[in-house]
Design an enzyme around this catalytic site. Structure first.
Site, PDB file in Angstrom:
ATOM      1  N   ASP A  43       0.988  -1.289  -0.040  1.00 53.52           N
ATOM      2  CA  ASP A  43       0.029  -0.088  -0.055  1.00 53.52           C
ATOM      3  C   ASP A  43       0.617   1.276  -0.069  1.00 53.52           C
ATOM      4  O   ASP A  43       0.697   2.005   0.844  1.00 53.52           O
ATOM      5  CB  ASP A  43      -0.989   0.208   1.363  1.00 53.52           C
ATOM      6  N   CYS A  81      -4.628  -5.782  -3.083  1.00 52.82           N
ATOM      7  CA  CYS A  81      -3.523  -6.685  -3.105  1.00 52.82           C
ATOM      8  C   CYS A  81      -3.791  -7.919  -3.627  1.00 52.82           C
ATOM      9  O   CYS A  81      -2.803  -8.505  -4.712  1.00 52.82           O
ATOM     10  CB  CYS A  81      -3.001  -7.054  -1.607  1.00 52.82           C
ATOM     11  N   ASP A 247       2.700  -2.733  -4.026  1.00 48.39           N
ATOM     12  CA  ASP A 247       1.569  -3.751  -4.587  1.00 48.39           C
ATOM     13  C   ASP A 247       0.568  -2.829  -5.122  1.00 48.39           C
ATOM     14  O   ASP A 247      -0.359  -3.512  -5.752  1.00 48.39           O
ATOM     15  CB  ASP A 247       1.465  -4.843  -3.771  1.00 48.39           C
TER      16      ASP A 247
END
Length: 496
Positions: A43, A81, A247
């Site tokens: 993140d 994710c 990610d």
């Protein structure tokens, strides 16, 4: 400066790493094979010093950027994710391999001939690992939306477990700045110094939350410094190509899960031990599925013809378009697609009758600014730009001029002056959907129900762990956040 880095190809030739003519072929010797290291933050938006954020202290990442190439336009295929990581490890769009729904309870095998890229590295003689930044023997995050076992994908958790002289392809997962945010008491960020986007209300809760995000990024920087130091101490830096990226983008209300740039744009820094391209910046459009293809090419491994990712250091034309996607996120059913060029972004909302902020247990529990803005919206205290994301519905199409409107707040989809741009991107989207968007719609209702039940139970437990009733009003929840965030605490620093 727009940079293609064709000089990389000369370095590969010098290392004996020309792509082989057969997937089973191996480079000439283990000594000639470069190590590939992915350092993946969870993140992370482009909110580090070398990307222009002044309030944050990131000396190790800034140094890495000076030693490598900083890419400003890496976008993940999606802004959460599990589908993002599924695309990353296969080099495929998640919607092309039915991995687009977030954490489906009914996982399936990858369709033929798709394979995780770890298989190709293993066949080329590499020791393949995925580990945590917390300990060398700890497994790293996978979170893939297809059936798999860790041991079938990876040989271990750290490159130190390999045979002597064996090349490695390693991932090290840093599980922050994923929420909950952590304090960096060595270098606290002053909330008064953070720069907020215009679609967020300027409020003490917003500023404190953003400052804590930046402090958590500073802890990422510390961990990156440790990893790079270990490479140096073990004499591996001179033969290891380092990739640093996230990610997906920012863990903020209009970032993660959505297809605006803050949700998909994450840093990418690539350091080659030769120093090629050092201290340079590229505006090249890159999808995170391209990282797989590029890493394989650097290792001298032939990119299989089915792979949708492309070698962004190679000789093929640069991407003219990036396509991103959103589907169900936890229990929240949605479907959004976006096409981005250097200058424009087109977003198509398949559920325009639904609010952007339809309930999501994870975001409601973790994102204080969401509750803050919900309260202020009901009071009529948000301006037009801030209110737009809180509305009860959304437009079917959105078009943004990224050069003149980088915050993506002025929707031009109904502007006659932009009909040509809208028509072109709309056509590209239509063609892309037919070719690549192969996911199953609608999703199995049992999967949606399972996600709803899971998140309902999780929300209840999480709220009760704070001493709060899950049925708490927004106003009462905001009072909790104001007390928690704005009152001084004795939390211990996590910077050690």
């Amino acid at each position: 400066m727009k940079l293609k880095l064709l000089a990389f190809m000369a370095i590969l030739a010098a290392w004996g790493c020309q792509p082989s003519t057969n997937q089973q072929d191996k480079p000439q010797s283990a000594d000639a094979q470069p190590n590939i290291l992915w350092i993946v933050a969870d993140d992370l938006g482009v909110d580090i010093g070398c990307y222009g954020t002044k309030a944050v202290h990131t000396p190790h990442l800034d140094q890495l950027a000076r030693e490598g190439v900083r890419y400003e336009n890496l976008h993940t295929t999606t802004a959460v994710c599990s589908p993002s990581r599924s695309g990353l490890i296969t080099g495929m769009y998640p919607v092309s391999i039915d991995c687009h729904q977030h954490r489906t309870p009914f996982k399936h095998a990858l369709p033929d001939p798709v394979q995780p890229i770890t298989r190709y590295f293993r066949e080329a003689g590499y020791f393949v690992t995925n580990g945590s930044f917390k300990a060398e023997n700890r497994k790293g995050k996978t979170d893939y939306n297809f059936t798999h076992h860790f041991d079938s994908l990876y040989d271990g958790t750290h490159w130190n477990q390999r045979k002597s002289g064996q090349p490695f392809f390693s991932q090290i997962q840093i599980f922050i700045p994923h929420r909950p945010f952590l304090k960096d008491t060595l270098n606290p960020v002053d909330p008064d110094n953070v720069q907020l986007p215009p679609y967020y209300v300027d409020h003490p809760v917003t500023r404190k939350d953003w400052a804590m995000y930046l402090e958590t990024i500073q802890l990422v920087d510390i961990e990156v410094g440790k990893i790079l130091k270990k490479l140096e101490e073990e004499g591996l830096a001179e033969n290891t190509i380092v990739f640093f990226f996230g990610d997906q983008g920012r863990p903020h209300m209009r970032g993660k899960q959505f297809l605006y740039d803050p949700g998909t744009n994450t840093p990418l820094i690539v350091r080659h031990p030769s120093g090629t391209g050092a201290n340079s910046v590229s505006q090249q459009l890159i999808s995170n599925i391209d990282i797989a293809a590029t890493s394989m090419a650097l290792a001298g491994i032939t990119i299989p013809p089915h792979m949708q990712g492309q070698d962004f250091l190679g000789e093929q034309p640069e991407r003219a378009f990036l396509t991103t996607m959103r589907d169900r996120r936890d229990e929240t059913v949605d479907r959004i697609r976006a096409v981005r060029t250097t200058d424009f972004k087109y977003i198509r909302n398949f559920y325009p009758e639904r609010p952007y902020t339809q309930f999501n247990a994870y975001k409601k529990f973790r994102y204080p600014v969401l509750t803050l803005m919900q309260v202020l919206y009901k009071k009529g205290e948000l301006n037009e730009v801030q209110s737009r994301f809180m509305a009860e519905s959304r437009p079917a199409e959105e078009l943004y001029d990224l050069k003149n409107d980088p915050d993506e707040i002025n929707n031009l989809a109904g502007d006659a002056n932009y009909e040509e741009q809208l028509a072109g991107l709309r056509q590209h989207m239509d063609e892309w959907l037919v070719t690549y968007d192969l996911g199953k719609y609608p999703e199995n209702p049992r999967a949606i129900q399972a996600a709803e039940e899971l998140m309902k139970g999780r929300f209840k437990r999480n709220m009760e762990s704070l001493g709060l009733n899950p049925a708490i009003s927004d106003e009462e929840f905001l009072q909790y956040w104001e007390k928690t965030l704005l009152e001084e605490t004795d939390d211990v620093s996590h910077a050690n």
